[in-house]
Design a protein around this motif. Structure first.
Motif, PDB file in Angstrom:
ATOM      1  N   GLY A  42      40.904  47.780  77.492  1.00 26.51           N
ATOM      2  CA  GLY A  42      40.297  46.927  76.481  1.00 26.51           C
ATOM      3  C   GLY A  42      38.888  46.514  76.877  1.00 26.51           C
ATOM      4  N   SER A  44      47.813  37.713  76.860  1.00 24.90           N
ATOM      5  CA  SER A  44      47.745  37.828  75.393  1.00 24.90           C
ATOM      6  C   SER A  44      46.824  38.985  74.998  1.00 24.90           C
ATOM      7  N   GLU A  45      45.783  39.239  75.803  1.00 25.56           N
ATOM      8  CA  GLU A  45      44.883  40.366  75.535  1.00 25.56           C
ATOM      9  C   GLU A  45      45.585  41.703  75.812  1.00 25.56           C
ATOM     10  N   ARG A  50      48.827  42.116  75.547  1.00 20.79           N
ATOM     11  CA  ARG A  50      49.801  42.216  74.443  1.00 20.79           C
ATOM     12  C   ARG A  50      49.135  42.794  73.193  1.00 20.79           C
ATOM     13  N   LYS A  51      47.907  42.339  72.895  1.00 25.36           N
ATOM     14  CA  LYS A  51      47.187  42.857  71.714  1.00 25.36           C
ATOM     15  C   LYS A  51      46.954  44.363  71.833  1.00 25.36           C
ATOM     16  N   LEU A  52      46.589  44.824  73.026  1.00 20.42           N
ATOM     17  CA  LEU A  52      46.378  46.265  73.238  1.00 20.42           C
ATOM     18  C   LEU A  52      47.679  47.033  72.992  1.00 20.42           C
ATOM     19  N   GLU A  58      50.189  46.126  71.110  1.00 18.99           N
ATOM     20  CA  GLU A  58      50.489  46.100  69.666  1.00 18.99           C
ATOM     21  C   GLU A  58      49.561  47.029  68.892  1.00 18.99           C
ATOM     22  N   ASP A  59      48.279  47.058  69.237  1.00 20.21           N
ATOM     23  CA  ASP A  59      47.306  47.856  68.488  1.00 20.21           C
ATOM     24  C   ASP A  59      47.452  49.359  68.715  1.00 20.21           C
ATOM     25  N   TYR A  60      47.952  49.751  69.880  1.00 19.09           N
ATOM     26  CA  TYR A  60      47.962  51.184  70.213  1.00 19.09           C
ATOM     27  C   TYR A  60      49.364  51.784  70.321  1.00 19.09           C
TER      28      TYR A  60
END
Length: 193
Positions: free
Chosen positions: A159, A183-184, A186-188, A190-192
């Motif tokens: 990221g 949390s960052e 986790r976002k990766l 979820e996004d990928y």
């Protein structure tokens, strides 16, 4: 060519055909300066997978027991690994990690501290927050998206560096900082995924 570079090339040559890495976001990786690389932890192969796909050499903390294994114990220090006592605050390992970051190198961490048995992202330990707050390093989140299954694709996602200014200025706790880093990650995932 040092042992780290040789090992990186050999391990890449062995693992690449099996796991068919798809590396995303290499351009997000700072070309210079200290980098705290924080990744989820889903398999024992995560450290070499993160290390061989990162654009710069990565230093890792490794459990102290590995350094007393015959033969392996002599090789591990040449692979940019240094010992950490698990289950307690290891001041020497913390000092060594900070030194690596201050020298402008990359320190790889798995904030969960241990491999996730379920593959789900667990709770991060305060160590990642400690290093993030005590250094001026760039904080790069990383997601390994599996599963580790032979001949199927394994994603390694880097990221963009996390902006730590606000957390550092208000002297946030190590725990809160780690939560923010998680949390960052986790976002990766979820996004990928």
């Amino acid at each position: 060519m040092n042992l780290y570079s040789i090992a990186k090339a050999v391990v890449y040559g062995v693992l690449k055909p099996i796991y068919r890495f798809e590396v995303i976001g290499k351009e997000n990786f700072p070309a210079e300066g200290g980098v705290l690389l924080c990744s989820n932890h889903i398999d024992n192969l995560d450290p070499p997978v993160v290390g061989i796909n990162a654009p710069r050499p990565v230093y890792f903390m490794a459990k102290e027991e590995l350094f007393s294994v015959p033969v392996l114990g002599k090789i591990v220090p040449h692979l940019n690994a240094f010992p950490v006592k698990r289950g307690m605050s290891d001041r020497e390992a913390l000092r060594k990690g900070l030194g690596i970051l201050k020298e402008g190198n990359v320190l790889g961490l798995f904030p969960e501290g241990t491999r996730s048995k379920t593959g789900q992202l667990g709770k991060g330990l305060a160590g990642a927050g400690f290093f993030a707050l005590r250094s001026e390093a760039h904080i790069v989140p990383c997601a390994i998206i599996g599963p580790y299954k032979a001949f199927s694709k394994l994603k390694v996602v880097y990221g963009k560096p996390i902006d730590m200014k606000e957390l550092r200025e208000r002297k946030a706790s190590a725990e809160e900082t780690t939560e923010f880093i998680m949390s960052e990650i986790r976002k990766l995932i979820e996004d990928y995924s």
